[in-house]
Write an enzyme that holds these catalytic residues in place. Structure first.
Site: not given
Length: 486
Positions: A16, A42, A117-118, A258
């Site tokens: 995300c 996301g 996030n994670g 990426y």
């Protein structure tokens, strides 16, 4: 069967992106713009929670930011000068509205909204313990564990309870939290997941990437440091270090390969420049005689430019991407599914025919996409097809907020280089080395060989405990043993 872009199915996906604003007029609108810039992190769902000194306001929806947060009837109720937002790609928890963030709860200390996030690598164990003592969960997301830990903490203040909760979790996280008293932003002690801070007309802004600051016209101030907790209250910014500062940072190296947009700055490095440097390093390590360097769009473009410049082989857009295909389309059968690849990408046949091609991509996961690309080049008349990958072989699963297949599904974990080459039907295949990747980042691996990044997907060197994974592996081994005995 519903699917996303067929060339993206075989990519690693970030969980995300997060965004937060404190002290900004029209905070929810700024947050929506920031989430647009983070949409690549996301694409499954999005949400915004705002606060206007009286109440919290939330809108969450499945799908993209566009279409969900661009209408007056949705944005007007999201009042206030503080807001947090989230775009989601699920790695923990199923695809359902109950897991869309920000998550919100009424606690003893007041309202509390959180965007994460994670991935919490001991979330299952913590969840079991919390449920056994009476906690009632409303989602299957690991993020909700944090809310329950805050709610059940015995510490005197909300900040103390929040810190107490963080000290019980393992894994990777960047968080933005909204309370009636202000905004909280923090990053895990190893800084595995990214978080930056900016400023716009007196408003303090946090985001997963600098590109989101650019889009809202904010000035980049600095990265939130690993293990740092930042509190913004009444325009004042205070920094806290609840975990100390002993552990060496290990940011996710795949941000440069990426995940991040190429126009972002990560760790004071241009992502675009790093990707070009990786491509140049790849040309040095794995040269090949060829007529054209062709990127797999869009993620392979910067590395392909670097490869072409270093090798002297001309760069050409041998694969053309259509930007007008919707995210989701129906593929009712194998033949239509095969043809459906060309809805998104198609070979530039006149350019490819009779040429020796070097394809540049950022990674190989299962290998199915690479096979399709090679077949596309062959059908277009390529004389030879060589594949070069701008990352080392992905041999290990990620447990820090990246959607990776189980290890038995990773091509490089199960086949040697020759077998992988045959699987994707290429004339040759090569990956940049782990040392070459570090060199491209401008940070050669240290003399003691300790990495300065989290590169576990390549090396298996996980920087934190993996409690849930270890328990699941032990349970699987026990079940297998019982089956054999039985």
């Amino acid at each position: 069967m519903f699917t996303t872009n067929p060339f993206d199915d075989d990519k690693l996906h970030e969980e995300c992106g997060i965004f937060g604003v404190s002290g900004g007029e029209g905070a929810a609108a700024l947050t929506a713009l920031g989430l647009h810039a983070l949409q690549h992190r996301g694409q499954e769902a999005a949400g915004i929670t705002s606060y206007d000194d009286r109440a919290f306001h939330t809108h969450r929806a499945m799908g993209h930011v566009a279409g969900n947060f661009d209408r007056k009837e949705i944005m007007d109720p999201l009042a206030g000068d503080s807001a947090i937002g989230h775009v989601r790609y699920a790695t923990t928890g199923d695809s359902a509205m109950r897991n869309v963030q920000p998550l919100y709860a009424e606690l003893a200390a007041g309202g509390f909204a959180i965007a994460h996030n994670g991935n919490i690598s001991n979330a299952s164990r913590l969840r079991r313990d919390l449920i056994s003592t009476g906690s009632i969960f409303q989602s299957t997301s690991d993020t909700e564990v944090i809310i329950h830990l805050v709610a059940t903490s015995r510490q005197p203040t909300l900040i103390d309870r929040f810190i107490d909760a963080l000290k019980q979790i393992e894994g990777a996280y960047s968080l933005v939290c909204l309370t009636g008293d202000g905004l909280i932003a923090c990053r895990d002690p190893l800084g595995i997941r990214p978080l930056v801070m900016g400023e716009r007309e007196g408003a303090v802004i946090f985001a997963s990437e600098t590109v989101a600051l650019d889009v809202v016209g904010a000035e980049f101030v600095r990265s939130v440091e690993p293990g740092e907790l930042v509190i913004v209250k009444d325009g004042n910014v205070t920094s806290h270090r609840p975990f100390g500062g002993d552990a060496a940072a290990r940011p996710c190296i795949f941000e440069w390969v990426y995940f991040s947009r190429p126009d972002s700055i990560a760790g004071n490095r241009s992502v675009y420049s790093v990707r070009k440097a990786i491509g140049a390093q790849l040309a040095i390590e794995a040269p090949v005689e060829a007529d054209l360097v062709v990127p797999v769009p869009d993620s392979g473009v910067p590395a392909a430019i670097g490869f072409a410049q270093e090798s002297g082989i001309p760069f050409e857009l041998g694969i053309i991407r259509s930007h007008y295909v919707g995210r989701t389309f129906i593929q009712p059968g194998a033949e239509v599914r095969r043809l459906g690849v060309k809805l998104k990408h198609n070979a530039n046949r006149d350019l490819i025919a009779g040429k020796r091609i070097v394809l540049i991509d950022d990674s190989i996961v299962r290998g199915t996409t690479s096979l399709k690309i090679v077949e596309m080049m062959r059908e277009a008349g390529a004389k030879e097809v060589h594949f070069r990958i701008a990352s080392p072989p992905t041999k290990h699963s990620c447990f820090y907020g990246v959607d990776t297949p189980r290890r038995e599904k990773l091509l490089a974990a199960n086949l040697d280089l020759g077998a992988m080459t045959r699987f994707i039907k290429a004339d040759s295949l090569a990956f940049v080395s782990i040392d070459g990747l570090y060199k491209a980042l401008g940070e050669p691996r240290r003399a003691d060989n300790r990495p300065g990044y989290c590169d576990a997907c390549f090396t298996g060197d996980y920087p934190t405990s993996l409690t849930d994974h270890e328990e699941q592996a032990a349970a699987a081994q026990l079940a297998l043993l019982e089956e054999r005995v039985g």
